[in-house]
Motif scaffolding. Sequence first.
Motif, PDB file in Angstrom:
ATOM      1  N   LEU A  65       0.824  -1.208   0.000  1.00 32.93           N
ATOM      2  CA  LEU A  65       0.000   0.000   0.000  1.00 32.93           C
ATOM      3  C   LEU A  65       0.858   1.257   0.000  1.00 32.93           C
ATOM      4  O   LEU A  65       0.605   2.196  -0.772  1.00 32.93           O
ATOM      5  CB  LEU A  65      -0.946   0.015   1.201  1.00 32.93           C
ATOM      6  CG  LEU A  65      -1.807   1.267   1.344  1.00 32.93           C
ATOM      7  CD1 LEU A  65      -2.749   1.430   0.156  1.00 32.93           C
ATOM      8  CD2 LEU A  65      -2.584   1.228   2.645  1.00 32.93           C
TER       9      LEU A  65
ATOM     10  N   THR B 224       2.375   1.723  -3.394  1.00 35.43           N
ATOM     11  CA  THR B 224       1.350   2.149  -4.341  1.00 35.43           C
ATOM     12  C   THR B 224       1.034   3.627  -4.164  1.00 35.43           C
ATOM     13  O   THR B 224       0.959   4.383  -5.147  1.00 35.43           O
ATOM     14  CB  THR B 224       0.068   1.303  -4.163  1.00 35.43           C
ATOM     15  OG1 THR B 224       0.378  -0.060  -4.464  1.00 35.43           O
ATOM     16  CG2 THR B 224      -1.058   1.794  -5.057  1.00 35.43           C
TER      17      THR B 224
ATOM     18  N   ARG C  95       1.578   6.678  -6.763  1.00 34.08           N
ATOM     19  CA  ARG C  95       0.463   7.553  -7.147  1.00 34.08           C
ATOM     20  C   ARG C  95       0.788   9.017  -6.829  1.00 34.08           C
ATOM     21  O   ARG C  95       0.431   9.908  -7.603  1.00 34.08           O
ATOM     22  CB  ARG C  95      -0.824   7.085  -6.491  1.00 34.08           C
ATOM     23  CG  ARG C  95      -1.274   5.717  -7.083  1.00 34.08           C
ATOM     24  CD  ARG C  95      -2.553   5.223  -6.509  1.00 34.08           C
ATOM     25  NE  ARG C  95      -3.673   6.117  -6.740  1.00 34.08           N
ATOM     26  CZ  ARG C  95      -4.325   6.238  -7.904  1.00 34.08           C
ATOM     27  NH1 ARG C  95      -3.973   5.520  -8.942  1.00 34.08           N
ATOM     28  NH2 ARG C  95      -5.341   7.076  -8.008  1.00 34.08           N
TER      29      ARG C  95
ATOM     30  N   ASP D 252      -9.690   7.797  -6.042  1.00 37.85           N
ATOM     31  CA  ASP D 252      -9.165   6.429  -6.131  1.00 37.85           C
ATOM     32  C   ASP D 252      -8.231   6.119  -4.954  1.00 37.85           C
ATOM     33  O   ASP D 252      -8.264   5.015  -4.405  1.00 37.85           O
ATOM     34  CB  ASP D 252      -8.428   6.210  -7.450  1.00 37.85           C
ATOM     35  CG  ASP D 252      -9.354   6.195  -8.654  1.00 37.85           C
ATOM     36  OD1 ASP D 252     -10.594   6.140  -8.477  1.00 37.85           O
ATOM     37  OD2 ASP D 252      -8.826   6.259  -9.793  1.00 37.85           O
ATOM     38  N   ASP D 253      -7.410   7.088  -4.581  1.00 37.63           N
ATOM     39  CA  ASP D 253      -6.520   6.895  -3.428  1.00 37.63           C
ATOM     40  C   ASP D 253      -7.322   6.624  -2.164  1.00 37.63           C
ATOM     41  O   ASP D 253      -6.994   5.713  -1.395  1.00 37.63           O
ATOM     42  CB  ASP D 253      -5.640   8.136  -3.196  1.00 37.63           C
ATOM     43  CG  ASP D 253      -4.532   8.286  -4.207  1.00 37.63           C
ATOM     44  OD1 ASP D 253      -4.351   7.381  -5.050  1.00 37.63           O
ATOM     45  OD2 ASP D 253      -3.841   9.328  -4.159  1.00 37.63           O
TER      46      ASP D 253
ATOM     47  N   GLN E  82     -10.291   5.389  -1.870  1.00 39.03           N
ATOM     48  CA  GLN E  82     -10.882   4.049  -1.946  1.00 39.03           C
ATOM     49  C   GLN E  82      -9.835   2.965  -1.713  1.00 39.03           C
ATOM     50  O   GLN E  82     -10.111   1.982  -1.025  1.00 39.03           O
ATOM     51  CB  GLN E  82     -11.566   3.843  -3.300  1.00 39.03           C
ATOM     52  CG  GLN E  82     -12.809   4.669  -3.473  1.00 39.03           C
ATOM     53  CD  GLN E  82     -13.361   4.577  -4.893  1.00 39.03           C
ATOM     54  OE1 GLN E  82     -12.816   3.896  -5.753  1.00 39.03           O
ATOM     55  NE2 GLN E  82     -14.458   5.287  -5.120  1.00 39.03           N
ATOM     56  N   THR E  83      -8.650   3.138  -2.272  1.00 41.29           N
ATOM     57  CA  THR E  83      -7.567   2.170  -2.082  1.00 41.29           C
ATOM     58  C   THR E  83      -7.208   2.070  -0.607  1.00 41.29           C
ATOM     59  O   THR E  83      -7.045   0.968  -0.066  1.00 41.29           O
ATOM     60  CB  THR E  83      -6.327   2.584  -2.909  1.00 41.29           C
ATOM     61  OG1 THR E  83      -6.687   2.593  -4.292  1.00 41.29           O
ATOM     62  CG2 THR E  83      -5.161   1.653  -2.683  1.00 41.29           C
TER      63      THR E  83
ATOM     64  N   ARG F 129      -9.997   0.269   1.441  1.00 40.25           N
ATOM     65  CA  ARG F 129      -9.956  -1.193   1.289  1.00 40.25           C
ATOM     66  C   ARG F 129      -8.811  -1.811   2.085  1.00 40.25           C
ATOM     67  O   ARG F 129      -8.919  -2.929   2.571  1.00 40.25           O
ATOM     68  CB  ARG F 129      -9.814  -1.581  -0.178  1.00 40.25           C
ATOM     69  CG  ARG F 129     -11.090  -1.449  -0.976  1.00 40.25           C
ATOM     70  CD  ARG F 129     -10.960  -2.056  -2.366  1.00 40.25           C
ATOM     71  NE  ARG F 129      -9.875  -1.497  -3.163  1.00 40.25           N
ATOM     72  CZ  ARG F 129      -9.983  -0.443  -3.962  1.00 40.25           C
ATOM     73  NH1 ARG F 129     -11.131   0.188  -4.067  1.00 40.25           N
ATOM     74  NH2 ARG F 129      -8.954  -0.013  -4.651  1.00 40.25           N
TER      75      ARG F 129
ATOM     76  N   LYS G  90      -6.460   9.449   3.958  1.00 44.15           N
ATOM     77  CA  LYS G  90      -7.707   9.170   3.231  1.00 44.15           C
ATOM     78  C   LYS G  90      -8.669  10.352   3.361  1.00 44.15           C
ATOM     79  O   LYS G  90      -9.249  10.808   2.376  1.00 44.15           O
ATOM     80  CB  LYS G  90      -8.367   7.900   3.759  1.00 44.15           C
ATOM     81  CG  LYS G  90      -9.664   7.546   3.038  1.00 44.15           C
ATOM     82  CD  LYS G  90     -10.348   6.388   3.701  1.00 44.15           C
ATOM     83  CE  LYS G  90     -11.232   6.972   4.750  1.00 44.15           C
ATOM     84  NZ  LYS G  90     -12.325   6.256   5.224  1.00 44.15           N
TER      85      LYS G  90
END
Length: 182
Positions: free
Chosen positions: A44, A47, A51, A138-139, A141-142, A145, A162
């Motif tokens: 994570l 990622t 991003r 999108d970040d 949501q990532t 999750r 977030k």
Amino acid sequence: MFAAACSREKAQPKSTTESAAGVATSRDTDENRLDPETAAAQSLLQTLADRDEAVLEAARVAVARREQLKVSAEVRRILSERRRESNRLLGILKGEYHVSYTPAISPADQTILDSLNGAGVGDFDRIFLGLITKHYEDDAQTIERALPTVSPKLREILTGIKKQRADDAEAFRKQIGAVSSR
């Protein structure tokens, strides 16, 4: 007999390293594997760092175009905040997980950046804000999750990230409306 020989070969150590103390061997054992929480956290963080690199590049494109952008204050803020946030994520990776990582822009993000580079003068602000808004949504949501799979300490940090990205996405969505109506 051949099968027995093959199975013995598989049981051999996977690597050897010479040291002053002699030859050390390492086997791919459970003690060398990352626990699922650590693996999830590292993945994570990498990622998100990647991003962030894409967002930084989008902001650099905006600065390089040297247009009179209506979003120029946002571009400067994004550059400052994303650099700081990316450094924080990379610091956690290095400090907590002992992983040095260099962020890279994914091919999908590169395609989006290329389209941003080709945006016309009148469309640039809207396209830029749309790109950043989508990216931040999108970040968020990532991160959402992944929250159940990370440590409580990292969960607290990521929850703050977030929230910030979701709030920024909402603010950018409003700006898109203002830019579009001009």
